[in-house]
Design a protein around this motif. Structure first.
Motif, PDB file in Angstrom:
ATOM      1  N   GLU A   1      35.969  75.134  -9.175  1.00 12.86           N
ATOM      2  CA  GLU A   1      34.716  75.733  -8.730  1.00 12.86           C
ATOM      3  C   GLU A   1      34.827  76.229  -7.285  1.00 12.86           C
ATOM      4  O   GLU A   1      34.248  77.261  -6.923  1.00 12.86           O
ATOM      5  N   LEU A   2      35.579  75.498  -6.454  1.00 15.22           N
ATOM      6  CA  LEU A   2      35.802  75.961  -5.083  1.00 15.22           C
ATOM      7  C   LEU A   2      36.508  77.320  -5.075  1.00 15.22           C
ATOM      8  O   LEU A   2      36.119  78.233  -4.331  1.00 15.22           O
ATOM      9  N   ASP A   3      37.542  77.458  -5.909  1.00 14.10           N
ATOM     10  CA  ASP A   3      38.251  78.747  -5.983  1.00 14.10           C
ATOM     11  C   ASP A   3      37.314  79.864  -6.423  1.00 14.10           C
ATOM     12  O   ASP A   3      37.351  80.981  -5.881  1.00 14.10           O
ATOM     13  N   GLU A   4      36.451  79.564  -7.404  1.00 13.13           N
ATOM     14  CA  GLU A   4      35.494  80.570  -7.868  1.00 13.13           C
ATOM     15  C   GLU A   4      34.471  80.893  -6.780  1.00 13.13           C
ATOM     16  O   GLU A   4      34.085  82.056  -6.586  1.00 13.13           O
ATOM     17  N   HIS A   5      34.019  79.867  -6.057  1.00  8.30           N
ATOM     18  CA  HIS A   5      33.071  80.070  -4.952  1.00  8.30           C
ATOM     19  C   HIS A   5      33.670  80.995  -3.893  1.00  8.30           C
ATOM     20  O   HIS A   5      32.999  81.913  -3.405  1.00  8.30           O
ATOM     21  N   ARG A   6      34.919  80.741  -3.550  1.00  8.86           N
ATOM     22  CA  ARG A   6      35.575  81.578  -2.542  1.00  8.86           C
ATOM     23  C   ARG A   6      35.742  83.010  -3.034  1.00  8.86           C
ATOM     24  O   ARG A   6      35.628  83.961  -2.246  1.00  8.86           O
ATOM     25  N   MET A   7      35.996  83.172  -4.308  1.00  4.64           N
ATOM     26  CA  MET A   7      36.128  84.516  -4.864  1.00  4.64           C
ATOM     27  C   MET A   7      34.777  85.234  -4.863  1.00  4.64           C
ATOM     28  O   MET A   7      34.697  86.414  -4.484  1.00  4.64           O
ATOM     29  N   ARG A   8      33.727  84.521  -5.258  1.00  2.00           N
ATOM     30  CA  ARG A   8      32.393  85.133  -5.305  1.00  2.00           C
ATOM     31  C   ARG A   8      31.923  85.580  -3.929  1.00  2.00           C
ATOM     32  O   ARG A   8      31.243  86.601  -3.798  1.00  2.00           O
ATOM     33  N   HIS A   9      32.276  84.802  -2.915  1.00  2.00           N
ATOM     34  CA  HIS A   9      31.753  85.063  -1.571  1.00  2.00           C
ATOM     35  C   HIS A   9      32.829  85.589  -0.622  1.00  2.00           C
ATOM     36  O   HIS A   9      32.683  85.469   0.598  1.00  2.00           O
ATOM     37  N   ARG A  10      33.866  86.180  -1.173  1.00  2.00           N
ATOM     38  CA  ARG A  10      34.989  86.610  -0.333  1.00  2.00           C
ATOM     39  C   ARG A  10      34.592  87.650   0.712  1.00  2.00           C
ATOM     40  O   ARG A  10      35.236  87.767   1.754  1.00  2.00           O
ATOM     41  N   ALA A  11      33.513  88.393   0.464  1.00  5.96           N
ATOM     42  CA  ALA A  11      33.074  89.389   1.444  1.00  5.96           C
ATOM     43  C   ALA A  11      32.340  88.754   2.616  1.00  5.96           C
ATOM     44  O   ALA A  11      32.175  89.389   3.665  1.00  5.96           O
ATOM     45  N   ASP A  12      31.904  87.487   2.445  1.00  2.11           N
ATOM     46  CA  ASP A  12      31.054  86.858   3.461  1.00  2.11           C
ATOM     47  C   ASP A  12      31.720  85.711   4.202  1.00  2.11           C
ATOM     48  O   ASP A  12      31.199  85.269   5.231  1.00  2.11           O
ATOM     49  N   ILE A  13      32.816  85.193   3.670  1.00  6.73           N
ATOM     50  CA  ILE A  13      33.458  84.044   4.314  1.00  6.73           C
ATOM     51  C   ILE A  13      34.896  84.377   4.654  1.00  6.73           C
ATOM     52  O   ILE A  13      35.519  85.249   4.041  1.00  6.73           O
ATOM     53  N   MET A  14      35.405  83.678   5.635  1.00 15.50           N
ATOM     54  CA  MET A  14      36.806  83.871   6.035  1.00 15.50           C
ATOM     55  C   MET A  14      37.724  83.408   4.907  1.00 15.50           C
ATOM     56  O   MET A  14      37.450  82.398   4.259  1.00 15.50           O
ATOM     57  N   PRO A  15      38.817  84.119   4.669  1.00 21.43           N
ATOM     58  CA  PRO A  15      39.753  83.659   3.644  1.00 21.43           C
ATOM     59  C   PRO A  15      40.372  82.325   4.032  1.00 21.43           C
ATOM     60  O   PRO A  15      40.580  82.041   5.220  1.00 21.43           O
ATOM     61  N   ALA A  16      40.652  81.506   3.024  1.00 24.10           N
ATOM     62  CA  ALA A  16      41.246  80.193   3.282  1.00 24.10           C
ATOM     63  C   ALA A  16      42.680  80.350   3.766  1.00 24.10           C
ATOM     64  O   ALA A  16      43.418  81.227   3.308  1.00 24.10           O
ATOM     65  N   VAL A  17      43.062  79.504   4.707  1.00 26.07           N
ATOM     66  CA  VAL A  17      44.445  79.495   5.176  1.00 26.07           C
ATOM     67  C   VAL A  17      45.296  78.721   4.180  1.00 26.07           C
ATOM     68  O   VAL A  17      44.789  77.946   3.367  1.00 26.07           O
ATOM     69  N   ARG A  18      46.604  78.924   4.251  1.00 22.51           N
ATOM     70  CA  ARG A  18      47.499  78.211   3.337  1.00 22.51           C
ATOM     71  C   ARG A  18      47.577  76.734   3.689  1.00 22.51           C
ATOM     72  O   ARG A  18      47.502  75.871   2.815  1.00 22.51           O
ATOM     73  N   ARG A  19      47.712  76.437   4.990  1.00 27.82           N
ATOM     74  CA  ARG A  19      47.884  75.054   5.437  1.00 27.82           C
ATOM     75  C   ARG A  19      46.808  74.718   6.466  1.00 27.82           C
ATOM     76  O   ARG A  19      46.965  75.015   7.650  1.00 27.82           O
TER      77      ARG A  19
END
Length: 306
Positions: free
Chosen positions: A188-206
């Motif tokens: 669900e976190l991955d889906e949340h980040r995809m849904r809101h990718r225009a509004d939130i900073m992309p996740a870093v790898r580490r």
């Protein structure tokens, strides 16, 4: 003479900080977390037996847990037996106090206490480093349940470095009657980040643990820590279990310095200024028919019980 029955306990944990990295090609995420062991323990009794088995007692409903070879405590006993070339088995009885699928590492605590109890039952002279290596093969949270205290976890959470912490922090835990499966929360976190990718900073790898969290723990300053409690999995947990938002609001209205979802949830952990504040909050949550208990931390990891 070796004892015929051995008892050990291991603590549940709160992730006072949990940063989750981007989804990797292997389907996993790297994390950076500040683990904090609290005074809610699983108690494991190990008895000599011809085969491997586990049963559950205690106030937590464990009826949905497997009692077969895929149970994490049974896996821990079998792994240790293979490692030490033990030919007999063990009968485990686990008194559960940490909620099942509650985001507090109850299964990992079972496994850690099982390693300690079985090592004593079988008379094995294993150092903590050797037990830690075995624990890391069982799951990301098992090494911390073995170690306890306060620690930074990186990689998948099993690469531990102790974090300096002083004093005692007071928490109130609010439990839910619905569990959340960790893989579902990460998905669900991955889906949340995809849904809101225009509004939130992309996740870093580490990701890295916020230095302010480590400073607050080092000083034992509850007010400072309350300002920086953070859990990247919380939006996903709240989406899957919307009622948790009301629990968090209720806790903060009734004196908590701050509250957050513990790990993958659904347990909510409220940081309080002192013991009196924790008692008042526990009463307020209980009056709202939300099961709650007060705990302190940090506490030691898996230990034998005399």
């Amino acid at each position: 003479m070796q004892p015929s029955v051995v008892r050990a306990k291991a603590p549940g944990k709160i992730n006072v900080y949990l940063g989750v990295g981007s989804l990797q090609d292997d389907g996993y995420h790297e994390i950076a977390t500040a683990y904090h062991a609290v005074s809610l323990h699983e108690i494991v009794e190990a008895r000599e037996a011809d085969d491997f088995s586990v049963e559950f007692t205690g106030p937590v409903d464990a009826s949905g847990l497997s009692t077969g070879a895929d149970n994490l405590a049974v896996r821990a006993a079998m792994l240790l037996a293979r490692h030490a070339k033990i030919t007999n088995g063990v009968a485990l009885s686990i008194e559960k106090h940490v909620p099942v699928a509650g985001g507090m590492g109850g299964g990992s605590a079972d496994a850690a206490a099982t390693l300690v109890a079985c090592a004593e039952l079988w008379g094995l002279r294993l150092g903590r480093d050797e037990l830690h290596r075995l624990a890391a093969r069982l799951g990301a949270d098992v090494p911390f349940a073995l170690q306890g205290g306060t620690a930074v976890g990186t990689g998948r959470g099993d690469e531990l470095s102790p974090a300096l912490a002083q004093g005692q922090l007071h928490w109130v835990l609010a439990f839910s009657d619905e569990g959340l499966a960790t893989p579902e929360v990460y998905a669900e976190l991955d889906e949340h980040r995809m849904r809101h990718r225009a509004d939130i900073m992309p996740a870093v790898r580490r990701p890295e643990v916020d230095a302010r969290v480590l400073q607050a723990l080092r000083l034992g300053d509850a007010h400072m820590l309350a300002e920086v409690l953070s859990n990247d999995l919380q939006p996903a947990a709240l989406h899957l279990a919307p009622r948790l938002a009301g629990t968090l609001e209720l806790g903060e209205r009734n004196g908590a310095l701050a509250g957050l979802v513990s790990g993958s949830g659904p347990t909510c952990a409220f940081l309080c200024a002192d013991l009196d504040s924790a008692l008042e909050l526990q009463i307020a949550l209980s009056a709202a028919r939300i099961p709650a208990t007060k705990v302190t931390g940090p506490v030691p990891g898996a230990r034998l019980i005399d």
